[in-house]
Design an enzyme around this catalytic site. Structure first.
Site, short mmCIF file in Angstrom:
data_model
loop_
_atom_site.label_atom_id
_atom_site.label_comp_id
_atom_site.label_asym_id
_atom_site.label_seq_id
_atom_site.Cartn_x
_atom_site.Cartn_y
_atom_site.Cartn_z
N ASP A 98 2.75 0.95 -38.64
CA ASP A 98 3.25 1.88 -37.62
C ASP A 98 4.77 2.05 -37.73
O ASP A 98 5.48 1.15 -38.16
CB ASP A 98 2.94 1.35 -36.22
CG ASP A 98 1.47 1.36 -35.88
OD1 ASP A 98 0.65 1.74 -36.74
OD2 ASP A 98 1.14 0.99 -34.74
N ASP A 99 5.23 3.23 -37.28
CA ASP A 99 6.65 3.51 -36.99
C ASP A 99 7.47 4.00 -38.17
O ASP A 99 8.66 4.31 -38.00
CB ASP A 99 7.37 2.31 -36.36
CG ASP A 99 6.80 1.93 -35.01
OD1 ASP A 99 5.91 2.65 -34.52
OD2 ASP A 99 7.25 0.91 -34.44
N HIS A 131 1.64 9.32 -35.03
CA HIS A 131 2.12 8.30 -34.09
C HIS A 131 3.11 8.93 -33.09
O HIS A 131 4.02 8.25 -32.63
CB HIS A 131 2.78 7.18 -34.90
CG HIS A 131 2.86 5.85 -34.18
ND1 HIS A 131 1.80 5.29 -33.50
CD2 HIS A 131 3.89 4.95 -34.05
CE1 HIS A 131 2.16 4.12 -33.00
NE2 HIS A 131 3.44 3.90 -33.32
N HIS A 176 7.73 8.68 -30.70
CA HIS A 176 7.26 7.35 -30.28
C HIS A 176 7.13 7.28 -28.76
O HIS A 176 7.63 6.37 -28.10
CB HIS A 176 8.20 6.24 -30.79
CG HIS A 176 7.51 4.91 -30.93
ND1 HIS A 176 7.64 3.90 -30.00
CD2 HIS A 176 6.67 4.43 -31.88
CE1 HIS A 176 6.92 2.85 -30.38
NE2 HIS A 176 6.32 3.14 -31.52
N HIS A 227 4.14 -3.24 -38.92
CA HIS A 227 5.12 -2.17 -38.68
C HIS A 227 6.07 -2.10 -39.87
O HIS A 227 6.68 -3.13 -40.23
CB HIS A 227 5.93 -2.44 -37.41
CG HIS A 227 5.10 -2.40 -36.16
ND1 HIS A 227 4.25 -3.43 -35.79
CD2 HIS A 227 4.98 -1.43 -35.21
CE1 HIS A 227 3.65 -3.11 -34.66
NE2 HIS A 227 4.06 -1.91 -34.28
#
Length: 214
Positions: free
Chosen positions: A34-35, A85, A89, A183
């Protein structure tokens, strides 16, 4: 900060419309990141995955795709799955549904505009922080999105967690079909750098295959 490392079975039953793991008896797991994309870190992750012949799913932030489109395309070119995603955020619990959906769609547009290759599975969505309202989830699922949660949380993002504990979080909870969260971010890199190669080695030694989510 409190969170489950291994997602509670009751939560999976209550929110059964979401994908928490993949039902299988085969030795397959689903690593997710993620991210990103994040300069240097995402490329490091790609190299680790390549060295173990592992596929994964990257849940990307739209603004990072916009800023680092070359890295984003490295991910696609390596054959990994791409997920949404949100663009900024967003925490769904703190965001009006119309604004949240607009932000998800902005990420989608950015994925399409910045992709030089065929995208695999771009209708995958993971809510940041795992926080999403029922109204937001319903609109997204009605539009064809799969909401991908997780079975195992590495906690690599948590500065109070040691790298050794992060690795233990993952290895003790892996099961066939597990969806595991990492992440590819600067905040998580200290733990990720230690945990990811050891996780990949463990999976290889124990006959597991790492695949992207479909």
């Amino acid at each position: 900060m409190w969170y489950w490392i291994k997602t509670n079975r009751l939560i999976k039953r209550i929110f059964s419309d979401y994908v928490w793991n993949v039902a299988t008896v085969e030795k397959k797991v689903y690593l997710t990141f993620d991210d990103g994309p994040t300069p240097e870190i995402t490329s490091w992750v790609l190299n680790q995955l390549k060295s173990f012949d592992a596929q994964a799913t990257f849940f990307c932030i739209g603004d990072n795709i916009r800023k680092y489109s070359e890295i984003f395309n490295e991910v696609i070119n390596e054959g990994h799955a791409i997920g949404n995603h949100t663009f900024n955020h967003y925490n769904g619990w703190k965001t009006k549904t119309s604004d949240y959906i607009e932000n998800v769609l902005s990420c989608d547009e950015t994925i399409i505009q910045n992709s030089k290759f065929i995208i695999h599975h771009s209708k995958l969505f993971r809510p940041p922080y795992g926080k999403i309202k029922k109204s937001q989830a319903k609109q997204l699922m009605d539009s064809g999105y799969k909401i991908i949660m997780w079975d195992v949380l590495s906690a690599d993002f948590d500065a109070t967690v040691t790298a050794e504990k992060c690795l233990k979080n993952v290895l003790k909870n892996i099961r066939p079909g597990s969806i595991i969260v990492f992440h590819d971010s600067a905040k998580a890199f200290k733990n990720l750098e230690y945990t990811l190669p050891r996780t990949l080695q463990f999976l290889k030694d124990n006959g597991y295959k790492c695949e992207g989510i479909v």
